[in-house]
Each structure stands twice: as C-alpha cells, then as structure tokens.
Design a protein around this motif. Structure first.
Motif, PDB file in Angstrom:
ATOM      1  N   VAL A  52       6.167  -1.664 -15.166  1.00 50.91           N
ATOM      2  CA  VAL A  52       4.668  -2.132 -14.373  1.00 50.91           C
ATOM      3  C   VAL A  52       4.283  -0.772 -13.731  1.00 50.91           C
ATOM      4  O   VAL A  52       4.750  -0.542 -12.515  1.00 50.91           O
ATOM      5  N   TYR A  53       3.402   0.067 -14.363  1.00 51.37           N
ATOM      6  CA  TYR A  53       2.810   1.177 -13.730  1.00 51.37           C
ATOM      7  C   TYR A  53       1.697   1.063 -12.844  1.00 51.37           C
ATOM      8  O   TYR A  53       0.856   0.492 -13.116  1.00 51.37           O
ATOM      9  N   ARG A  54       2.107   1.157 -11.284  1.00 45.24           N
ATOM     10  CA  ARG A  54       1.059   0.991 -10.551  1.00 45.24           C
ATOM     11  C   ARG A  54       0.685   2.376  -9.756  1.00 45.24           C
ATOM     12  O   ARG A  54       0.567   3.409 -10.284  1.00 45.24           O
ATOM     13  N   GLU A  55       0.580   2.119  -8.467  1.00 48.23           N
ATOM     14  CA  GLU A  55      -0.102   3.339  -7.694  1.00 48.23           C
ATOM     15  C   GLU A  55       1.252   4.420  -6.938  1.00 48.23           C
ATOM     16  O   GLU A  55       0.912   5.331  -6.594  1.00 48.23           O
ATOM     17  N   SER A  56       2.324   3.531  -6.986  1.00 50.45           N
ATOM     18  CA  SER A  56       3.487   4.535  -5.940  1.00 50.45           C
ATOM     19  C   SER A  56       4.079   5.740  -6.825  1.00 50.45           C
ATOM     20  O   SER A  56       4.862   6.277  -6.236  1.00 50.45           O
ATOM     21  N   THR A  57       3.621   5.536  -8.290  1.00 49.45           N
ATOM     22  CA  THR A  57       4.274   6.764  -8.892  1.00 49.45           C
ATOM     23  C   THR A  57       3.235   7.769  -9.616  1.00 49.45           C
ATOM     24  O   THR A  57       2.021   6.986  -9.968  1.00 49.45           O
ATOM     25  N   VAL A 108       0.942  -1.109  -0.074  1.00 52.95           N
ATOM     26  CA  VAL A 108       0.154   0.135   0.133  1.00 52.95           C
ATOM     27  C   VAL A 108       0.855   1.288   0.272  1.00 52.95           C
ATOM     28  O   VAL A 108       1.691   1.394   0.830  1.00 52.95           O
ATOM     29  N   PRO A 109       0.908   2.012  -1.149  1.00 52.58           N
ATOM     30  CA  PRO A 109       0.216   1.713  -2.313  1.00 52.58           C
ATOM     31  C   PRO A 109       0.818   0.799  -3.288  1.00 52.58           C
ATOM     32  O   PRO A 109       2.025   0.546  -2.942  1.00 52.58           O
ATOM     33  N   ALA A 110       0.052   0.173  -4.212  1.00 49.77           N
ATOM     34  CA  ALA A 110       0.601  -0.864  -5.126  1.00 49.77           C
ATOM     35  C   ALA A 110       1.822  -0.219  -5.813  1.00 49.77           C
ATOM     36  O   ALA A 110       2.005   0.771  -5.993  1.00 49.77           O
ATOM     37  N   LEU A 111       3.189  -1.079  -5.725  1.00 50.85           N
ATOM     38  CA  LEU A 111       4.280  -0.446  -6.086  1.00 50.85           C
ATOM     39  C   LEU A 111       4.661  -0.566  -7.658  1.00 50.85           C
ATOM     40  O   LEU A 111       4.228  -1.567  -8.261  1.00 50.85           O
ATOM     41  N   THR A 112       4.909   0.542  -7.973  1.00 50.33           N
ATOM     42  CA  THR A 112       5.386   0.601  -9.595  1.00 50.33           C
ATOM     43  C   THR A 112       6.611  -0.034  -9.830  1.00 50.33           C
ATOM     44  O   THR A 112       7.500   0.277  -8.721  1.00 50.33           O
ATOM     45  N   THR A 113       6.877  -0.809 -10.477  1.00 47.98           N
ATOM     46  CA  THR A 113       8.128  -1.701 -10.488  1.00 47.98           C
ATOM     47  C   THR A 113       8.734  -1.894 -12.025  1.00 47.98           C
ATOM     48  O   THR A 113       7.704  -1.436 -13.124  1.00 47.98           O
ATOM     49  N   VAL A 114       9.835  -2.328 -12.225  1.00 49.32           N
ATOM     50  CA  VAL A 114      10.467  -2.745 -13.395  1.00 49.32           C
ATOM     51  C   VAL A 114      10.492  -4.344 -13.324  1.00 49.32           C
ATOM     52  O   VAL A 114      10.850  -4.737 -12.540  1.00 49.32           O
ATOM     53  N   ARG A 115       9.801  -4.801 -14.240  1.00 48.82           N
ATOM     54  CA  ARG A 115       9.735  -6.244 -14.321  1.00 48.82           C
ATOM     55  C   ARG A 115      10.917  -6.699 -15.024  1.00 48.82           C
ATOM     56  O   ARG A 115      11.385  -6.329 -16.136  1.00 48.82           O
ATOM     57  N   MET A 116      11.581  -7.688 -14.201  1.00 47.95           N
ATOM     58  CA  MET A 116      12.896  -8.352 -14.894  1.00 47.95           C
ATOM     59  C   MET A 116      12.528  -9.910 -15.275  1.00 47.95           C
ATOM     60  O   MET A 116      12.064 -10.555 -14.340  1.00 47.95           O
ATOM     61  N   PRO A 117      13.227 -10.173 -16.220  1.00 51.09           N
ATOM     62  CA  PRO A 117      12.744 -11.713 -16.678  1.00 51.09           C
ATOM     63  C   PRO A 117      13.540 -12.693 -15.914  1.00 51.09           C
ATOM     64  O   PRO A 117      14.449 -13.412 -16.494  1.00 51.09           O
ATOM     65  N   LEU A 118      13.408 -12.767 -14.893  1.00 54.51           N
ATOM     66  CA  LEU A 118      14.214 -13.779 -14.007  1.00 54.51           C
ATOM     67  C   LEU A 118      14.112 -15.280 -14.240  1.00 54.51           C
ATOM     68  O   LEU A 118      14.899 -16.026 -14.297  1.00 54.51           O
ATOM     69  N   GLN A 119      12.951 -15.574 -14.754  1.00 56.46           N
ATOM     70  CA  GLN A 119      12.742 -16.922 -15.268  1.00 56.46           C
ATOM     71  C   GLN A 119      13.592 -17.127 -16.339  1.00 56.46           C
ATOM     72  O   GLN A 119      14.076 -18.254 -16.425  1.00 56.46           O
ATOM     73  N   GLN A 120      13.580 -16.314 -17.258  1.00 57.39           N
ATOM     74  CA  GLN A 120      14.315 -16.370 -18.443  1.00 57.39           C
ATOM     75  C   GLN A 120      15.782 -16.489 -18.192  1.00 57.39           C
ATOM     76  O   GLN A 120      16.512 -17.193 -18.669  1.00 57.39           O
TER      77      GLN A 120
END
Lengths: 343, 343
Positions: free
Chosen positions: A332-337, A291-303
């Motif tokens: 990934v645009y969420r609520e924290s920005t 809270v608030p939902a975090l804006t992040t950069v998705r990283m291809p960890l599985q890859q």
DNA sequence: CAAGCTCGTTCAATCGTTTGACCGACAGTA
DNA sequence: TACTGTCGGTCAAACGATTGAACGAGCTTG
C-alpha cells in the motif's frame, strides 16, 4: 408469540402443546434427515415452538452430544489492532459454521493463560487457537486437555506441527522490492524481537530480497526492537549510530515500531520521505493517519483468523496442521516512501 | 499425573478410584461448606482427582445448576480501541468472579446482532452486556430471553433503566477548563453524531463549562462528525468556514475525529498548538504518537467494563441499574494544547 | 439398655436433549 | 388369510454433575 417470561420452555412443553412425543420435536428442531413425518404434524410442532418461544437448552445439548459449539481464541492483548483483525476474521468464520467464539487475553499476570486453560478445558470449547506465546509447560497442559488446538501467527509448537501463519518472508520481499524499484540500495531493517518467529521470517525475507538484488546485508544494517513504538525508536537510533547516513530507506517489521522510527528520524532532522523512505509490515488503520502517511504491506490478518477456524474445525487432535496463508499480501503505497534522492 | 488421553474422566471414575460415592467427590470439588468428611477420605479423593486429571464437565454442571458461568458482551467493532479497553476491563472482572466472557461484534451485516442473540439466548450466557446500538426490536427480543442485560457506555434503553455510562459531561468540563486555564476563550467543539448519547453528553458538558465561564456558545461553534477521522476532518472544515479565525482552541469529542481535525488544520496552514490548541476525549495509545502528541481526557474505560460485569452479576433481570462511573477522569497534557498566543 | 444424636457417607431424583430401538396400523402381496 | 413392508410415531436410556434425603455406625445420656 407470547414466550411466557420467567419460565424455561423445554422440549416437553412443546411436545405437550403439539400433542406429540418430545423425540419428534427434537428431530424437527434438528432437521433430522431421516425423520418421516406428516406435513400437518410438522406444522403443529413448528407452531408450538413459535407460540412458546422455545429455544433449545445448550447445556443439555452439549451434555448429550459432547460438543460445545464454541471455539476458544487466546490472544496477548485486545488493544493490539493486529489481534483485533484476527479476532474479526475468526469470529465471522466461526459464526458461519454455527460456532460461538470465546476470545480471552493472556495479558498481565502470566497466570491468566493458566486460568483460561482451566476454564476452557472443561468441555466448554471444542477447540482452541493460540495467538499468544506459550511456555512448554502450557503446551503440555494443552495436550492433556485432549482438544484440537493450534497456534495462530506463530509456529513455536512442540512435537506436533499445528499452526497457521502468514507468508512473512513474502511480505518482506514486497517491501524491499518496492524500495528497490524506487531506486534505493542502502536499505536497513528494523526487525522485531528474536522471540517472535514472525520477526525472524521477516528478517529472513529482507535478507533474501537484498541478496537476490545483489546487495549485501551487513550486521549493522539490522537492529532489533520489541514491536513497540519505543523499541522502534531505539532501534532506529542504533542504526543511525551505526552510520545510517549512507542508508536511504528503512524496512520496519511492524507499524508500531514504525511510529517510533518516524519519531527518531524527525528528532534527528531527517525528513521522510525526502531523506529517508520508510515502509512497514501490516496495514493498520493507524498507518494512514501518521505523518507522513505510512507506506505498508497489507497482511491478510482476517483471513488468517478465518483459516485458523476452518482448519481447527476440520481436524482432529492428532492431525498435523501447517498452513501458510499468502493471498492478498500487497503493498500500500502512501507518503512515507519516495524515489531515492540524488543528493 | 497421567491424565489418560482419549477418555473423558468423570466423577464416577474418580469416585471408584477413591473408593467413595460420587456425591462426595462432587462436594469436595465444589468445596461444599457443610460437607463433613474425614481428612484421609478427602485426601484420597483429592489424590484420585489429580491422578486421573479430572475436570468437571461444564455442560453437565450448567444443565444441573442452570448457570452457564459465562457472560456475553456485544460490541460494534473489535478494531476500535475504545472497545478494546472495555473488553479488557470486563474480561478481568468476569474472570475474577469465575466467569468466562464471550465477546461478539455486531459489525457488518446488521443481522449479526440477531445471530448473537439467537446463539447466546439458549442458556449459553448468564447475562448480556451491550455496547452496540440496538433497535427497539432487538431490545424486545432481548427482553424475551429472560436474561439480565444492560447497556454499556450508552443509555438508549427502553422502559427499564439498565446501563452504566461514564461521566462524559465531566470529561468535557475538564477539557474546556484546561483550555480556559491556558487563556483560551474562543473555544469551538467538534461533536459526535446525534445518535450517540455519549456525544450529546459531551456537547452538553461543553456548553455548561462555557456558560459557567461566562462565555457564550453560538450555533456555529459546534460542528458534528461521525466519530471517525474523516468525519472530524469535515467538521473542522465546516467550523473554519464558519469563521474559526476568531477561535483559538478546539474541543473534540473523541480521538479518532481529532486525527482528522489535526489533518484539516495542517492542510489550512494552521499550526497546532501555536495557532490552535486541540484537546480530545479518550486517552488512547494512539494519542501520544500523533504529531503533535494529543492532549486528551483520560476516560476509565476498563473500569466501565469491569463495573458493568459487577452490576450485571449482582442484579436480577427486573432490577433497574443505572450508574455513572466517574473516577479517574483526568486531563493528560501533551503537545497539542498551549497558552493562547498574543497574536 | 433403649433412645437420641452426631458423623461420615450413600442413594436417587433431576436438569433437557438426543437417538437407537421398538411398535401399531395399514397397504400390498402371495 | 397370513406375511412383509412402509409410515409415523413412541419409549427409554443415556450424557455427567448436583443436592436433599436417608442411613448405618458409634457414642452419649438418662
């Protein structure tokens, strides 16, 4: 159908039942391309295998072929979701190539890495991936095992270059550019520990992106944490002391620290995202429930994990392997920005 | 010291260098208790081993002894922190007994469980632990492998009783008693899915604790979710429709659903803990970083994993094994629960 | 001094597969 | 008829460690 419990079924049993030599059975099982066999003979063999419920003994097979059909992966901690992703990717890639993945953690006592090197260095695995920090002594030991090995998500390797990493600088760039696009200019950075090269790359990416936008980065704009919530909280506090009042956005090197950053901000009465925007690296499930939902950069960890497996299986112990995975890095645009406020 | 790269060192090499028969070397390596040997001979052998960097070949050893020195653990998902804990416990217990743990996930395609049973059912593991749901067909296949196996944290086993579980009823009881002690009487329950027997046990524990306190549980006091945040959110919404206005506390079957529960409550304008108290099962790292920090019941998941390994290694395939781990189940009091308000 | 015992070590079979070498039967060819 | 090839298989030697049995040397004992 039956599969007699209690007794090991071997090649000879199958051969006897099918009325052929065990060599034939072996070749049928392994689909030897240069085996010439009459259809009805093959049929008999296949049937015998099914009837007895025969399964090749992997120890015997390994002994003969000097291949284990197994890959090792050493991580610091199962509880860290970053590694969970890497494992998942590595596991499915390994399975796809007919290999079993053995994952071990080097948590707690620092002897457990040693322990693993001992246990695994006996022909139990065909290759080793290390996502844990390793001492030079451990790397030496590793070399003596005469195994293909590589570092995953870190590149602090000795003489050889053997690693797969993500494009951390690119991730940092995306994060900073997102903030810039929202109108922020006073952007500070909560970086990871010096020891982690991922942290260094992200910090570098931050500097570069800022510079590229014509903004300058002062020493006080960066604080270092240890990749944990507590560390993030402390680092944020440090930045505030340094006079964050003039900053409107924070780029955090990982989600765990972002948790602490949010905490510190809340405690100081600063609202996210109204007063301060926060963006972090790694898009873990956790991020969307903060809270608030975090804006992040998705990283291809599985890859990353999958790629490590592929490269490992394709290389010999002497080969140099160095690859940067940078597909599918995205914001990934969420609520924290939010757009910078005009206050 | 040297450890000649590129060449496999075998028993014979060591024997030759030490000037003894390979049998001696083998017995020295394995610390055979009834080996009688002169100290200087032993010394020569030990030295030769060190000089050559000899390590026993595990395939050969497995072949001869019909033991793999490996245990298998199948979980649904690496990303679920509950299993991370179980793995950690199982791993260290396995290591302590000189075994390597192979953990596989049966995520995604439901064929991967099959895949694992195939790969592991070739003498690759000495025993198998299953924390994933299994179909009867899979259990049948399992039986045909002629391996010791057991369910972990679930007991939906067929004919045999082979499982280790936690005392979920006890956990539920602790949670409810905590709420009762805070003066709550209107306590509702967000339960897990019917399919999961952990969920059933927690629900039963809830009912019992309520009954014991002289409070009645109506059907509308329980809503079922699927152990995910979304499921928790929906279940909470359902309870609110049913008239939660008269309830002051929620007991949630796991932390993941609690995340959703908190979300729904916030969205409805209900404050936690001022208006509603929330307590959940499992004390995951996540819990303390939620807002508000979640009161939980800590479950000994690592011990569960460790105990599974111990029981597995101590049992033969025919033995029945049924154990409930209930040490160290305790309430962790944080911010999401508070005395009932007098409003 | 022969018989027996203990000590320290060697012998050799075995685990179950893989795989290159070999072989008999039959067909085609000269 | 003798020769050459395929076809369809069989044979047997590894792979490296474990382990019960055997064995020689030296000592004791009667």
């Amino acid at each position: 159908m039956t599969g007699r419990r209690g007794t090991r079924v071997t090649l000879v049993d199958v051969a006897r039942l099918a009325g052929v030599d065990k060599a034939i059975v072996s070749r049928v099982v392994n689909e030897d391309p240069n085996l010439v066999i009459r259809p009805d003979t093959r049929e008999r063999v296949v049937e015998a295998i099914a009837n007895l419920g025969y399964r090749p003994n992997s120890a015997a097979r390994s002994l003969r072929t000097a291949k284990a059909g197994t890959l090792g992966l050493v991580i610091p901690d199962f509880a860290n979701p970053v590694y969970a992703e890497i494992i998942t990717g590595a596991e499915s890639a390994a399975l796809a190539q007919g290999h079993v993945l053995v994952t071990g953690s080097s948590t707690g006592d620092n002897s457990s890495m040693d322990r693993y090197l001992d246990l695994l260095g006996q022909g139990r695995v065909d290759g080793l991936m290390l996502a844990s920090p390793t001492t030079p002594r451990e790397q030496q030991k590793l070399e003596s095992l005469n195994l293909p090995w590589m570092m995953v998500n870190r590149r602090d390797t000795g003489d050889h270059h053997r690693f797969v990493i993500l494009n951390d600088a690119q991730a940092a760039k995306l994060a900073v550019e997102h903030l810039l696009a929202l109108g922020h200019e006073k952007i500070v950075h909560v970086a990871g520990p010096f020891g982690a090269d991922t942290a260094r790359r992200r910090a570098t990416g931050y500097r570069q992106a800022m510079k590229h936008a014509g903004l300058d980065v002062r020493a006080e704009s960066i604080a270092r944490g240890d990749y944990t919530p507590g560390g993030g909280a402390d680092a944020m506090a440090e930045l505030l002391r340094g006079g964050l009042d003039v900053a409107t956005a924070v780029f955090v090197a990982n989600v765990a620290m972002a948790v602490g950053v949010l905490d510190t901000l809340r405690r100081r009465g600063l609202r996210v995202p109204e007063d301060v925007s926060v963006v972090a690296v790694h898009d873990l499930p956790l991020a969307e429930h903060l809270v608030p939902a975090l804006t992040t950069v998705r990283m291809p960890l599985q890859q990353l994990g999958a790629r490590a497996v592929e490269l490992l299986l394709a290389s010999s112990p002497e080969d140099e392997v160095a690859e940067v995975v940078d597909t599918a890095i995205e914001l990934v645009y969420r609520e924290s920005t939010a757009p910078v406020s005009n206050g």
